[in-house]
Design a protein around this motif. Sequence first.
Motif, PDB file in Angstrom:
ATOM      1  N   LEU A 250       0.844  -1.192   0.000  1.00 34.01           N
ATOM      2  CA  LEU A 250       0.000   0.000   0.000  1.00 34.01           C
ATOM      3  C   LEU A 250       0.879   1.242   0.000  1.00 34.01           C
ATOM      4  CD1 LEU A 250      -2.807   1.413   0.410  1.00 34.01           C
ATOM      5  CD2 LEU A 250      -2.335   1.289   2.874  1.00 34.01           C
ATOM      6  N   LYS A 251       0.561   2.187  -0.874  1.00 35.51           N
ATOM      7  CA  LYS A 251       1.253   3.468  -0.920  1.00 35.51           C
ATOM      8  C   LYS A 251       0.212   4.574  -0.862  1.00 35.51           C
ATOM      9  CE  LYS A 251       2.561   1.018  -3.978  1.00 35.51           C
ATOM     10  NZ  LYS A 251       2.607  -0.443  -4.318  1.00 35.51           N
ATOM     11  N   TYR A 252       0.388   5.558   0.026  1.00 35.17           N
ATOM     12  CA  TYR A 252      -0.596   6.637   0.103  1.00 35.17           C
ATOM     13  C   TYR A 252       0.080   7.930   0.570  1.00 35.17           C
ATOM     14  CZ  TYR A 252      -0.582   6.180   5.199  1.00 35.17           C
ATOM     15  OH  TYR A 252      -0.206   6.149   6.516  1.00 35.17           O
ATOM     16  N   SER A 253      -0.584   9.034   0.284  1.00 36.94           N
ATOM     17  CA  SER A 253      -0.121  10.344   0.732  1.00 36.94           C
ATOM     18  C   SER A 253      -1.335  11.211   1.007  1.00 36.94           C
ATOM     19  CB  SER A 253       0.771  10.998  -0.325  1.00 36.94           C
ATOM     20  OG  SER A 253       1.229  12.271   0.112  1.00 36.94           O
ATOM     21  N   ILE A 254      -1.239  12.071   2.025  1.00 37.30           N
ATOM     22  CA  ILE A 254      -2.371  12.920   2.385  1.00 37.30           C
ATOM     23  C   ILE A 254      -2.131  14.371   1.946  1.00 37.30           C
ATOM     24  CG2 ILE A 254      -3.045  11.476   4.317  1.00 37.30           C
ATOM     25  CD1 ILE A 254      -1.839  13.581   6.199  1.00 37.30           C
ATOM     26  N   LEU A 255      -3.240  15.056   1.744  1.00 39.90           N
ATOM     27  CA  LEU A 255      -3.243  16.450   1.343  1.00 39.90           C
ATOM     28  C   LEU A 255      -3.959  17.240   2.441  1.00 39.90           C
ATOM     29  CD1 LEU A 255      -2.532  18.175  -1.231  1.00 39.90           C
ATOM     30  CD2 LEU A 255      -4.922  17.884  -1.903  1.00 39.90           C
ATOM     31  N   LEU A 256      -3.305  18.293   2.919  1.00 39.15           N
ATOM     32  CA  LEU A 256      -3.913  19.170   3.913  1.00 39.15           C
ATOM     33  C   LEU A 256      -4.254  20.489   3.245  1.00 39.15           C
ATOM     34  CD1 LEU A 256      -1.636  18.497   7.021  1.00 39.15           C
ATOM     35  CD2 LEU A 256      -3.913  17.593   6.571  1.00 39.15           C
ATOM     36  N   VAL A 257      -5.539  20.784   3.169  1.00 33.67           N
ATOM     37  CA  VAL A 257      -6.029  22.020   2.553  1.00 33.67           C
ATOM     38  C   VAL A 257      -6.460  22.942   3.692  1.00 33.67           C
ATOM     39  CG1 VAL A 257      -7.675  23.033   0.944  1.00 33.67           C
ATOM     40  CG2 VAL A 257      -6.793  20.713   0.551  1.00 33.67           C
ATOM     41  N   THR A 258      -5.693  24.003   3.911  1.00 39.20           N
ATOM     42  CA  THR A 258      -5.920  24.901   5.036  1.00 39.20           C
ATOM     43  C   THR A 258      -6.467  26.220   4.538  1.00 39.20           C
ATOM     44  OG1 THR A 258      -4.008  23.879   6.142  1.00 39.20           O
ATOM     45  CG2 THR A 258      -4.880  25.894   7.110  1.00 39.20           C
ATOM     46  N   GLU A 259      -7.595  26.625   5.101  1.00 40.19           N
ATOM     47  CA  GLU A 259      -8.231  27.886   4.709  1.00 40.19           C
ATOM     48  C   GLU A 259      -8.290  28.832   5.901  1.00 40.19           C
ATOM     49  OE1 GLU A 259     -12.633  28.186   4.944  1.00 40.19           O
ATOM     50  OE2 GLU A 259     -12.582  26.053   4.387  1.00 40.19           O
ATOM     51  N   GLY A 260      -8.062  30.107   5.625  1.00 42.93           N
ATOM     52  CA  GLY A 260      -8.199  31.140   6.644  1.00 42.93           C
ATOM     53  C   GLY A 260      -8.864  32.366   6.033  1.00 42.93           C
ATOM     54  N   THR A 261      -9.574  33.107   6.852  1.00 38.25           N
ATOM     55  CA  THR A 261     -10.290  34.303   6.397  1.00 38.25           C
ATOM     56  C   THR A 261      -9.544  35.551   6.837  1.00 38.25           C
ATOM     57  OG1 THR A 261     -12.413  33.149   6.517  1.00 38.25           O
ATOM     58  CG2 THR A 261     -12.479  35.556   6.507  1.00 38.25           C
ATOM     59  N   ARG A 262      -9.329  36.481   5.903  1.00 37.01           N
ATOM     60  CA  ARG A 262      -8.688  37.732   6.282  1.00 37.01           C
ATOM     61  C   ARG A 262      -9.674  38.576   7.093  1.00 37.01           C
ATOM     62  NH1 ARG A 262      -5.915  42.557   2.516  1.00 37.01           N
ATOM     63  NH2 ARG A 262      -5.668  43.992   4.285  1.00 37.01           N
ATOM     64  N   PRO A 263      -9.276  39.010   8.291  1.00 34.77           N
ATOM     65  CA  PRO A 263     -10.187  39.807   9.123  1.00 34.77           C
ATOM     66  C   PRO A 263     -10.517  41.155   8.451  1.00 34.77           C
ATOM     67  CG  PRO A 263      -8.318  38.983  10.389  1.00 34.77           C
ATOM     68  CD  PRO A 263      -8.022  38.718   8.948  1.00 34.77           C
TER      69      PRO A 263
END
Length: 263
Positions: A250-263
Amino acid sequence: MRYVMESRDEARRLLVQERSGNAREALLAAGLQRGDRVLDAGCGPGGITELIAEMVGSSGHVTGMDVSEERLAQARQLNQHHAHVRFQSGDVRRTGLPDAAFDFTWCQFVLQYVPDRWDALAELARVTRPGGKVVISEFDGFGLGNWPFPEPLQQWCQHFTNALLRTVGLDVHVGRKVFHAMRQLGLAQVRVHLLPQFVIAGTADAAMYQDWETRFSALEPAVAPLLGGLEDYRAMCQKYLELLADPDALKYSILLVTEGTRP
């Protein structure tokens, strides 16, 4: 800023990566909407720019930006049928774009290569309007999620990733660091979406195999001297390619999608 992965095959590899990945799912999860004004920062050959253009529709607008004039030429050719898309040369650390110009700023697989990456994040926040989204999509531990994973190969992969960081500043763990960086920058409502980058249960297909061959070849001049020399480097790269071809692994990789809102 020098792009360490450059090769004659890189445009093809990037376009395959853009079209076979989870960009649509990531963009939807982060809240991209029709009519948005979007910056695709580090757009490469324009595959995701094209997807964004379709998702925001003609009432929206997309600006693709890259440091490579060659990539921009490819992106313009690919997106020539979209009147609401434009491209310009620019560095994510110093874009030259106006403040608060975008509703949604997207940047994928770029900060991993940028030594002063948090300065780049601050610049991307600057060009996003108050209430707009800054979205960073990066992998975490790329190429390290394998089982079975023979101990000698596992140790070599750790040395390989350490060598990348020391020699060219490429951080394969940057995905996990973006949440903290956004919080420190003062962005609001910071959220993280976890997606698979790839899951290979058994033998990797020809495109994935070729992708890794291209990576190893492009990185060879920078990291082979730190990993026992050219002969040892190529031998261990071959071991990794054999792991990709193993029908029982088994071969796998994860993706982290980080969102932030400009104040």
